[in-house]
Design a protein around this motif. Structure first.
Motif, mmCIF file in Angstrom:
data_model
loop_
_atom_site.group_PDB
_atom_site.id
_atom_site.type_symbol
_atom_site.label_atom_id
_atom_site.label_comp_id
_atom_site.label_asym_id
_atom_site.label_seq_id
_atom_site.Cartn_x
_atom_site.Cartn_y
_atom_site.Cartn_z
ATOM 1 N N GLN B 566 -98.311 -15.342 -32.320
ATOM 2 C CA GLN B 566 -98.383 -16.522 -33.183
ATOM 3 C C GLN B 566 -99.164 -17.652 -32.505
ATOM 4 O O GLN B 566 -100.015 -18.284 -33.124
ATOM 5 C CB GLN B 566 -96.959 -16.988 -33.491
ATOM 6 C CG GLN B 566 -96.891 -18.130 -34.476
ATOM 7 C CD GLN B 566 -95.496 -18.738 -34.489
ATOM 8 O OE1 GLN B 566 -94.958 -19.078 -33.444
ATOM 9 N NE2 GLN B 566 -94.918 -18.847 -35.667
ATOM 10 N N TYR B 567 -98.881 -17.870 -31.221
ATOM 11 C CA TYR B 567 -99.579 -18.911 -30.461
ATOM 12 C C TYR B 567 -101.091 -18.682 -30.540
ATOM 13 O O TYR B 567 -101.869 -19.599 -30.753
ATOM 14 C CB TYR B 567 -99.106 -18.876 -29.004
ATOM 15 C CG TYR B 567 -99.858 -19.800 -28.074
ATOM 16 C CD1 TYR B 567 -99.386 -21.087 -27.813
ATOM 17 C CD2 TYR B 567 -101.040 -19.387 -27.451
ATOM 18 C CE1 TYR B 567 -100.078 -21.926 -26.967
ATOM 19 C CE2 TYR B 567 -101.739 -20.230 -26.602
ATOM 20 C CZ TYR B 567 -101.253 -21.500 -26.365
ATOM 21 O OH TYR B 567 -101.951 -22.345 -25.540
ATOM 22 N N ASN B 568 -101.492 -17.435 -30.367
ATOM 23 C CA ASN B 568 -102.923 -17.127 -30.398
ATOM 24 C C ASN B 568 -103.495 -17.275 -31.807
ATOM 25 O O ASN B 568 -104.617 -17.748 -31.973
ATOM 26 C CB ASN B 568 -103.172 -15.732 -29.834
ATOM 27 C CG ASN B 568 -103.140 -15.724 -28.318
ATOM 28 O OD1 ASN B 568 -104.044 -16.234 -27.673
ATOM 29 N ND2 ASN B 568 -102.068 -15.205 -27.747
ATOM 30 N N ARG B 569 -102.708 -16.877 -32.803
ATOM 31 C CA ARG B 569 -103.154 -17.027 -34.192
ATOM 32 C C ARG B 569 -103.406 -18.488 -34.528
ATOM 33 O O ARG B 569 -104.372 -18.832 -35.212
ATOM 34 C CB ARG B 569 -102.080 -16.488 -35.135
ATOM 35 C CG ARG B 569 -102.501 -15.255 -35.904
ATOM 36 C CD ARG B 569 -101.356 -14.778 -36.758
ATOM 37 N NE ARG B 569 -101.252 -15.554 -37.999
ATOM 38 C CZ ARG B 569 -102.082 -15.432 -39.031
ATOM 39 N NH1 ARG B 569 -103.074 -14.565 -38.982
ATOM 40 N NH2 ARG B 569 -101.935 -16.150 -40.118
ATOM 41 N N ASN B 570 -102.525 -19.353 -33.995
ATOM 42 C CA ASN B 570 -102.700 -20.780 -34.237
ATOM 43 C C ASN B 570 -103.970 -21.315 -33.599
ATOM 44 O O ASN B 570 -104.373 -22.431 -33.854
ATOM 45 C CB ASN B 570 -101.489 -21.572 -33.704
ATOM 46 C CG ASN B 570 -100.245 -21.291 -34.522
ATOM 47 O OD1 ASN B 570 -100.339 -20.796 -35.650
ATOM 48 N ND2 ASN B 570 -99.081 -21.584 -33.956
ATOM 49 N N ARG B 571 -104.559 -20.513 -32.720
ATOM 50 C CA ARG B 571 -105.809 -20.909 -32.078
ATOM 51 C C ARG B 571 -106.968 -20.013 -32.528
ATOM 52 O O ARG B 571 -107.891 -19.746 -31.781
ATOM 53 C CB ARG B 571 -105.631 -20.865 -30.564
ATOM 54 C CG ARG B 571 -104.874 -22.074 -30.073
ATOM 55 C CD ARG B 571 -104.078 -21.840 -28.811
ATOM 56 N NE ARG B 571 -103.229 -22.996 -28.551
ATOM 57 C CZ ARG B 571 -102.051 -23.224 -29.164
ATOM 58 N NH1 ARG B 571 -101.585 -22.345 -30.034
ATOM 59 N NH2 ARG B 571 -101.355 -24.296 -28.902
ATOM 60 N N GLN B 572 -106.851 -19.537 -33.764
ATOM 61 C CA GLN B 572 -107.889 -18.714 -34.393
ATOM 62 C C GLN B 572 -108.156 -17.405 -33.671
ATOM 63 O O GLN B 572 -109.241 -16.834 -33.778
ATOM 64 C CB GLN B 572 -109.214 -19.473 -34.550
ATOM 65 C CG GLN B 572 -109.206 -20.549 -35.606
ATOM 66 C CD GLN B 572 -108.712 -21.873 -35.046
ATOM 67 O OE1 GLN B 572 -109.127 -22.277 -33.983
ATOM 68 N NE2 GLN B 572 -107.809 -22.502 -35.760
ATOM 69 N N ILE B 573 -107.200 -16.937 -32.861
ATOM 70 C CA ILE B 573 -107.392 -15.620 -32.254
ATOM 71 C C ILE B 573 -106.479 -14.674 -33.030
ATOM 72 O O ILE B 573 -105.265 -14.642 -32.807
ATOM 73 C CB ILE B 573 -107.036 -15.652 -30.763
ATOM 74 C CG1 ILE B 573 -107.883 -16.722 -30.094
ATOM 75 C CG2 ILE B 573 -107.298 -14.297 -30.111
ATOM 76 C CD1 ILE B 573 -107.258 -17.277 -28.868
ATOM 77 N N ASN B 574 -107.090 -13.959 -33.970
ATOM 78 C CA ASN B 574 -106.288 -13.188 -34.913
ATOM 79 C C ASN B 574 -106.088 -11.735 -34.503
ATOM 80 O O ASN B 574 -105.260 -11.039 -35.071
ATOM 81 C CB ASN B 574 -106.913 -13.249 -36.305
ATOM 82 C CG ASN B 574 -106.927 -14.671 -36.832
ATOM 83 O OD1 ASN B 574 -105.927 -15.381 -36.716
ATOM 84 N ND2 ASN B 574 -108.054 -15.097 -37.362
ATOM 85 N N ASP B 575 -106.877 -11.289 -33.533
ATOM 86 C CA ASP B 575 -106.715 -9.918 -33.064
ATOM 87 C C ASP B 575 -106.004 -9.970 -31.720
ATOM 88 O O ASP B 575 -106.509 -10.564 -30.775
ATOM 89 C CB ASP B 575 -108.081 -9.241 -32.866
ATOM 90 C CG ASP B 575 -108.936 -9.371 -34.113
ATOM 91 O OD1 ASP B 575 -108.349 -9.438 -35.214
ATOM 92 O OD2 ASP B 575 -110.162 -9.423 -33.984
ATOM 93 N N ALA B 576 -104.834 -9.370 -31.672
ATOM 94 C CA ALA B 576 -104.088 -9.412 -30.419
ATOM 95 C C ALA B 576 -103.439 -8.067 -30.174
ATOM 96 O O ALA B 576 -102.965 -7.409 -31.102
ATOM 97 C CB ALA B 576 -103.024 -10.501 -30.464
ATOM 98 N N ALA B 577 -103.447 -7.657 -28.927
ATOM 99 C CA ALA B 577 -102.744 -6.442 -28.522
ATOM 100 C C ALA B 577 -102.167 -6.745 -27.159
ATOM 101 O O ALA B 577 -102.893 -6.867 -26.178
ATOM 102 C CB ALA B 577 -103.714 -5.261 -28.447
ATOM 103 N N VAL B 578 -100.844 -6.967 -27.113
ATOM 104 C CA VAL B 578 -100.212 -7.364 -25.856
ATOM 105 C C VAL B 578 -99.003 -6.489 -25.564
ATOM 106 O O VAL B 578 -98.345 -5.996 -26.476
ATOM 107 C CB VAL B 578 -99.756 -8.839 -25.885
ATOM 108 C CG1 VAL B 578 -100.942 -9.777 -25.786
ATOM 109 C CG2 VAL B 578 -98.952 -9.150 -27.143
ATOM 110 N N PHE B 579 -98.748 -6.298 -24.282
ATOM 111 C CA PHE B 579 -97.527 -5.592 -23.901
ATOM 112 C C PHE B 579 -96.861 -6.337 -22.767
ATOM 113 O O PHE B 579 -97.488 -7.138 -22.079
ATOM 114 C CB PHE B 579 -97.824 -4.140 -23.488
ATOM 115 C CG PHE B 579 -98.415 -3.996 -22.102
ATOM 116 C CD1 PHE B 579 -99.784 -4.087 -21.894
ATOM 117 C CD2 PHE B 579 -97.599 -3.747 -21.002
ATOM 118 C CE1 PHE B 579 -100.346 -3.954 -20.618
ATOM 119 C CE2 PHE B 579 -98.153 -3.603 -19.719
ATOM 120 C CZ PHE B 579 -99.523 -3.711 -19.538
#
Lengths: 344, 807
Positions: B566-579
């Motif tokens: 969500q934090y990244n989405r709020n900064r226009q980073i819509n593609d995320a893959a985290v573990f």
């Protein structure tokens, strides 16, 4: 007849020359060299020739055939090459267009630092041990020479979960736990990485959660000069062979003597700059000779065994190594931050 | 501790050393100087001026127009201070002078009147507002009459000084005093100490005639002494004393209070001055407070006490919270004439408790908590008496009244050069060591190779031999410790199997395209009930959380990973893959913990947005169930447990019911994967997001299937492709399992290559196409053999999943 053959040869070569496709060449071949072709026709009339003329005409016919065959092959090859060239030309691409990215994630910088430090100490004969994050008061404090009334045990500085359990404030309890498993028999050579917690408000230089690596070396006849030697070897491996260390007196309840370890500044080479606050040195580690009380409480006889311990903040090492200016970056997980550590 | 360098020079001769050099020596010696503060830094050309005339500004009631003689000129200066008067000597900044912060003084016009400079307050010279004595807080500072006109005003006031800010470690409370710091620097430089003057006259009248002392709690209070000083005139203390107090961060109040604070700084001995006439009796009784007993402290607050607190009483009610703060009723005031001076030694723990519980951290409590010098209490009292005589006109009564339960003998520690060198790896001679102890003023003697040190009360941190080793090493210099490598047995260093597998796991996920994240372990109560691996008996709450957001230990890694997405989405980073790989904490069903909680290592991931793209070629693939499943299958393969894993439709309520699976390892639940339930996505404001969470303690407890070479096949394989029509509800995994079981040893490999539904198939049916590869590693299979097995596969498929061959 020979003239006729010659004539046919000329005609055929002319037609080969004119042919503009492999297919056209094929019809030339069929036309001239086929069983019903004019050369065969001519040869059929050989019966009328004299004994002397026959071989000559035969020879001529073969020559003409060979020549036609040769030219046909030559031309076929030519045409095929031209066709291939054409095809390759048509298949040409813009090689400056970007290639397809191979999906690759990044290692968290703190993991990268922990693993690098672990590897250095493994190379020096250490093992890696871990322990619980929710610790008892006994292991987090008492066994580390911080008795109940010690000022460093302030309730205000730790996250307690019951009256005698808390989120560990240091990774040192792992040392105490590990030492006990050795039942008073050295050598013990371990490093203990892990998360620790303190009641700090998060800002650029403070974090209520951070990572530490502590190390321990217990054996007979371990001296403070050995501490200096091992830490120098470590620092030179991690920061670079041109770096040196210096020890400054300090205080930790679980070591005596205690020291802060500074490494010479890598930016200015010790001359003094903004990074080292003009001192030429950067503080990187806390260390010391294990306090006899601590050895005793973990089952080692301080009359026989001595040892040294050291501890470092992983965030600080990462900040120094990568030039990161705000500790909160490590826990915010901004993809733009994380992506920078793919090669870490 | 803030140390005025000028003041320090009273006790040790360091005129040849700059404050910077002294700071460096102290720091390298173990008393860290954190910062140097140059008092009135940047102040230039500010002089003593004499106010010859002072009249009201014709255009402004609150302004005065003064004629000031600055020695070199007579200046007309407009001044706004209410305490300005003709005849005063004042701090004058002439045009061209510079004040802190680079403020340059010029000639200006104020309400039509030219002003050739400025008359300054102490604040304008850089003294903090809170440290300025009350009489000068709202106005200009007035110098004494003997100040020389035209002289450097900063020097005249005594503010040309540098303050050393010490960052003291808890083992050095002795350096919470000027004398302690003097001892330290004297030891480092091998110099003499000049002790403060404690001499004073004594009246014939005896203290014991005015007051009695009783201590009910000798353990908490090993020493309590009082002196009485009569005929005191309360007024301001001398400027030099005020300067020293403000350098140390203490505000001057009055001569009596300032003197107690001055001695506190000088000796590290907190003193308290009671107004004897306001004490309410002539009796001092030291005892524990009664539960719920109340008292009003100096700051006007009413405190409710407990039996954990020690109080000084007048025999009836508390007049001071021992070692922490005095009471309001017996406070020294402007009309006080008789002072009862308390000099005591209180146990650190008792004072610490009172300080913590009341939230009062005073200069006094700080020192008692860390431990004062129990042997210097009387001397400090006499020093204060001496100062009261000189600067408050006091008459010191004879003797002290005291109750003493201190141990009479100092601790002795034995050591030897051999022992110290053995620990340090150095080669110090006995003489070297004795010389160091002499410099430190630690009485020491040597006989037959044994060194005996008598530890003075000012160094309670010296408890055993190793403490002496540190003193010897730090005084000799840590730079002289050689660099060696341990001489003991060599041991192999290695990572355990588990540690190596955890690293492999991280490497695999990174190279699969996932970024490693690290989130906080402490989370909110709300988060701690979400997306759990399985139902947990209880949580682990923090007793006194700093905020609701960090009030309990996490029970799942996913809520914080979703926060990350969500934090990244709020900064226009819509593609995320985290573990993240980390621990969750499992409490007990009763709520309260009776033992250390279980810490389970879990692995979790969240994937959203475009996964596989090559934009200019028009390739764009969004993350979906099969991408995350593929990562998991690869991971299980990497960990050597792939053959034991089974995916079964999940009933996890926070996951998409149609796109989620539980993961079993040899039939034991090991985690889940799938798309988040759309309502959960909405809650976190996320687009389609896929997650997994695995119990790694369980998974890593299985040994990896070891890698063992199999002969590369030398005989040809036979491939048979089949298209099967089954009911829509039959899982492909089940069909595949039937094929494998029926195929037996000859069936070398099975792969699903088509799934079809729609035209040419009746409703409720689907077609699954498999490729079956038959192989015998030892010989060429005959067509008949293959057919026999293959027919059996088809038969079993028909029996078990009603599969028909698609025609």
């Amino acid at each position: 007849m020979i003239d006729r053959l010659q004539e046919l040869g000329r005609e055929a070569l002319e037609e080969i020359k004119q042919a503009d496709s492999v297919k056209a060449l094929e019809s030339v071949r069929v036309k001239y060299l086929g069983k019903k072709g004019p050369i065969t026709e001519v040869l059929r009339g050989m019966g009328q020739l004299s004994e002397e003329e026959r071989p000559k005409v035969g020879q001529k016919a073969n020559d003409v055939r060979e020549e036609i065959k040769e030219k046909l092959e030559e031309k076929t090859e030519q045409l095929e090459k031209a066709a291939l060239d054409e095809k390759l030309k048509a298949e040409s691409i813009d090689v400056t267009l970007p290639g397809k990215e191979v999906k690759q994630g990044a290692r968290h910088p703190l993991t990268a630092v922990v693993e690098e430090i672990e590897d250095i100490f493994v190379g020096l004969g250490f093992q890696v041990t871990e322990g619980p994050e929710v610790e008892t008061d006994q292991y987090n404090f008492e066994k580390l020479n911080l008795p109940a009334e010690h000022p460093a045990r302030d309730m205000q500085d730790s996250f307690y979960v019951t009256t005698d359990m808390l989120l560990r404030t240091q990774t040192s309890p792992v040392q105490a736990r590990t030492m006990e498993t050795f039942e008073g028999q050295g050598p013990v050579k371990i490093v203990c990485p892990g998360k620790v917690y303190r009641r700090d408000d998060d800002d650029a230089t403070h974090s209520h959660q951070f990572m530490q690596i502590e190390g321990l070396y217990v054996d007979k006849n371990v001296q403070m000069s050995d501490l200096k030697g091992v830490l120098e070897a470590f620092v030179q491996k991690y920061f670079g062979a041109d770096r040196s260390i210096r020890l400054r007196p300090s205080f930790f309840p679980f070591t005596e003597p205690s020291v802060e370890v500074d490494v010479s500044c890598g930016i200015c080479g010790g001359k003094g700059c903004r990074v080292c606050k003009h001192s030429g040195w950067i503080e990187v580690l806390g260390a010391g000779m294990i306090h006899p009380n601590v050895l005793e409480m973990s089952g080692f006889d301080p009359e026989i065994y001595t040892g040294f311990a050291f501890g470092m903040g992983v965030e600080r090492f990462a900040m120094l190594k990568y030039g990161i200016d705000d500790i909160r970056h490590f826990y915010t997980n901004d993809i733009r931050f994380l992506n920078q550590f793919k090669r870490a | 501790m803030l140390v005025s360098y000028q003041w320090l020079k009273n006790y040790v001769d360091i005129d040849d050393l700059s404050a910077e050099d002294a700071a460096e020596r102290l720091t390298r010696g173990g008393v860290e100087v954190d910062m140097l503060h140059i008092r009135t830094e940047g102040v230039e050309h500010v002089v003593v001026g004499y106010v010859e005339e002072c009249s009201r500004h014709p255009e402004a009631d609150k302004l005065s127009v003064c004629v000031v003689d600055t020695g070199s000129a007579k200046r007309t200066i407009v001044c706004g201070a209410s305490n300005i008067q003709a005849g005063q000597k004042v701090v004058t900044a002439e045009p061209g002078a510079v004040l802190p912060g680079g403020v340059e003084i010029t000639t200006t016009t104020l309400r039509g009147q030219e002003s050739q400079g400025m008359i300054c307050s102490l604040q304008e010279l850089g003294v903090e507002q809170k440290l300025v004595a009350k009489e000068y807080q709202d106005g200009i500072y007035v110098l004494s009459d003997d100040a020389e006109i035209g002289a450097d005003a900063v020097a005249e006031i005594g503010l040309r000084d540098t303050v050393l800010e010490l960052d003291l470690t808890p083992n050095r409370p002795d350096c919470l005093s000027m004398l302690g710091v003097a001892y330290e620097i004297a030891a480092l430089l091998d110099r003499d100490i000049v002790h403060p003057d404690t001499a004073h006259k004594e009246s014939a009248e005896h203290t014991s005639g005015h007051v009695s002392v009783q201590v009910d709690v000798p353990k908490d209070n090993p020493f309590y002494g009082v002196k009485v000083v009569k005929n005191i005139v309360v007024g301001p203390s001398p400027q030099w004393m005020q300067n020293r107090l403000t350098a140390a961060g203490i505000r001057p109040i009055s001569n009596v209070v300032d003197i107690t604070n001055y001695v506190l700084l000088e000796y590290g001995q907190p003193l308290h001055a009671f107004d004897l006439d306001r004490l309410g009796s002539s009796e001092i009784l030291v005892r524990r407070a009664a539960e719920g007993e109340e008292m009003t402290t100096l700051d006007g607050e009413t405190r409710t006490l407990s039996s954990e607190h020690m109080v000084i009483t007048n025999g009836k009610e508390p007049v001071a919270l021992a070692g922490v703060m005095g009471g309001a009723t017996s406070e020294v005031q402007d009309d006080t004439t008789t002072v009862l001076l308390e000099a005591a030694y209180f146990q650190p723990a008792r004072v610490r408790k009172a300080s913590r519980q009341t939230g009062i951290r005073s200069e006094s409590s700080i020192r008692f908590e860390k431990g004062i010098d129990s042997g210097r209490v009387e001397e400090a009292a006499e020093r204060a008496a001496s100062l009261l005589e000189t600067y408050a006109g006091g008459e010191v009564l004879q003797g002290r009244v005291e109750v003493d339960h201190r141990p009479s003998e100092n601790k002795k520690i034995e050591t030897s050069a051999g022992e110290l060198n053995g620990l340090l790896g150095m080669n110090l001679s006995e003489d070297d060591i004795l010389s160091i102890f002499r410099r430190l003023r630690l009485p020491a003697s040597a006989e037959n190779g044994v060194i005996i040190v008598e530890v003075p009360t000012r160094r309670p941190d010296l408890e055993r031999e190793v403490d002496l080793a540190e003193e010897a090493a730090r005084l000799y210099g840590y730079d002289y410790i050689p660099t060696t490598l341990p001489s003991g047995v060599t041991t192999p260093g290695f990572l355990t199997d588990r540690q190596r597998r955890e690293r492999r796991m991280r490497r695999f996920l990174e190279s699969s395209g996932l970024n490693e994240a690290l989130t906080y372990t402490l989370t909110s109560r709300e988060h701690s009930s979400r997306l759990q691996l399985h139902t947990l008996p209880g949580k682990v709450d923090v007793s006194l959380p700093m905020s609701e957001e960090r009030s309990t230990m996490r029970t799942s890694l996913l809520p914080q990973l979703l926060d990350t997405v969500q934090y990244n989405r709020n900064r226009q980073i819509n593609d995320a893959a985290v573990f993240e790989l980390g621990s969750i904490f499992i409490g007990e069903s009763g709520g309260e913990l009776t033992k250390q909680p279980q810490e389970k290592t879990v692995l979790a991931a969240a994937v959203t947005g475009w996964w596989d793209t090559h934009l200019w070629q028009g390739e764009k693939k969004k993350a979906d169930f099969f991408i995350i499943k593929g990562v998991l299958e690869g991971l299980f393969n990497e960990l050597g447990v792939a053959s034991a894993v089974e995916f079964v439709r999940s009933a996890h309520t926070e996951l998409h019911p149609g796109r989620s699976a539980d993961i079993y390892l040899n039939g034991v639940y090991a985690g889940f994967t799938g798309q988040l339930h759309p309502s959960v996505e909405k809650e976190w404001d996320l687009k389609e997001t896929y997650v997994f969470q695995l119990d790694m303690d369980l998974i890593l407890s299985y040994d990896a299937v070891s890698v063992f070479y199999e002969t590369v096949p030398r005989y040809p394989a036979v491939t048979r492709d089949i298209a099967l029509v089954v009911d829509d509800g039959v899982p492909a995994g089940k069909v595949e399992r039937v094929i494998k079981e029926a195929g037996g040893n000859l069936l070398h490999d099975t792969s699903l290559f088509d799934v079809y539904q729609g035209e040419n198939l009746s409703a409720g049916k689907k077609s699954l196409a498999f490729s079956l590869v038959y192989l015998d590693p030892d010989r060429t299979l005959t067509d008949e053999e293959v057919s026999r097995t293959h027919d059996n596969v088809l038969k079993q498929l028909e029996e078990e999943v009603s599969a028909e061959l698609r025609k």
